[in-house]
Design an enzyme around this catalytic site. Sequence first.
Site, short mmCIF file in Angstrom:
data_model
loop_
_atom_site.label_atom_id
_atom_site.label_comp_id
_atom_site.label_asym_id
_atom_site.label_seq_id
_atom_site.Cartn_x
_atom_site.Cartn_y
_atom_site.Cartn_z
CG HIS A 167 -10.16 18.13 -21.99
ND1 HIS A 167 -8.85 17.75 -22.13
CD2 HIS A 167 -10.31 18.43 -20.66
CE1 HIS A 167 -8.23 17.83 -20.97
NE2 HIS A 167 -9.09 18.24 -20.06
CD GLU A 220 -6.28 17.67 -17.58
OE1 GLU A 220 -6.65 18.73 -17.04
OE2 GLU A 220 -7.06 16.86 -18.08
CG HIS A 264 -9.76 22.54 -18.45
ND1 HIS A 264 -8.39 22.60 -18.50
CD2 HIS A 264 -10.07 21.24 -18.19
CE1 HIS A 264 -7.89 21.39 -18.27
NE2 HIS A 264 -8.89 20.55 -18.07
CD GLU A 265 -13.54 19.56 -17.94
OE1 GLU A 265 -13.42 18.60 -18.75
OE2 GLU A 265 -12.86 19.65 -16.89
#
Length: 269
Positions: free
Chosen positions: A132, A191, A128-129
């Site tokens: 980004h 997100e 997920h990070e």
Amino acid sequence: MKKFIPAFVLSLAVTLLSGCDTHTSPTGRSQTLLFSESDMAQMGEASFAQMKQSLPINRNPQLNAYVNCITQRIVKQAGDTRHKHWEVVLFDSPQVNAFALPGGFIGVYTGMLNLARTQDELAAVIGHEVAHVLSSHGNEQASRSEMKNFGLKAVDFALDMGEVEHRDMVMAALGLGAEVGITLPFGRDQETEADLVGLVLMAKAGFDPGAAVSLWQNMARASGSQPMEILSTHPSHGSRIEELNEQIPHVMPAYQQAREDGIRECRLR
């Protein structure tokens, strides 16, 4: 004499606050990016260096090897030529958090290891990070902030020139409208996008995508109540889990292929 807001002022507000989309994210979403990749990388490097000076770093070799093993499997699937090397630091803090910065810098707090209990759940966090960064979300947020500030200043000037009554109230309403109408939902879009791109990364790296759901179930139990979704930069846990469950079947073939090809397990010894 009482004056009203000129039509051109409202038009100017809409134009400047919405910006001009010129880029496309990994999921096909239009983006506005005002800063260069090198500028963002420099900002990321400076921020990471400051964090390493101000926060304690965990030097446990087993924990670091574990986090690095998962991270390297994730970033290998990123196909990102902008970041030749990703630096990973394990910060010694009970905070349940992790982050990735432009330039290829990843921070994981030891508190996250208590919530992400398996290699697959931690892979969901790191995927997920990393997503980004791959999706240029930092650049996007900085660009939107820059445009919002510029737009509000321009509207304030126009109101002043037009001698509009209750100018302060109008500016306060426009500021709230920009926050709720642009910044907050824009954060939710980021997100959700990071969830989906991260899901693809972890599946291709041979981590069970179903662990993304169990991770957010853990998060929901740990965090308790949340603000209303419309007033939050993050989707609700329920919305997140529902979206992930819908997408998992689409990435399962990549996960199964990775397992068939053989991968090195990441374990705490």
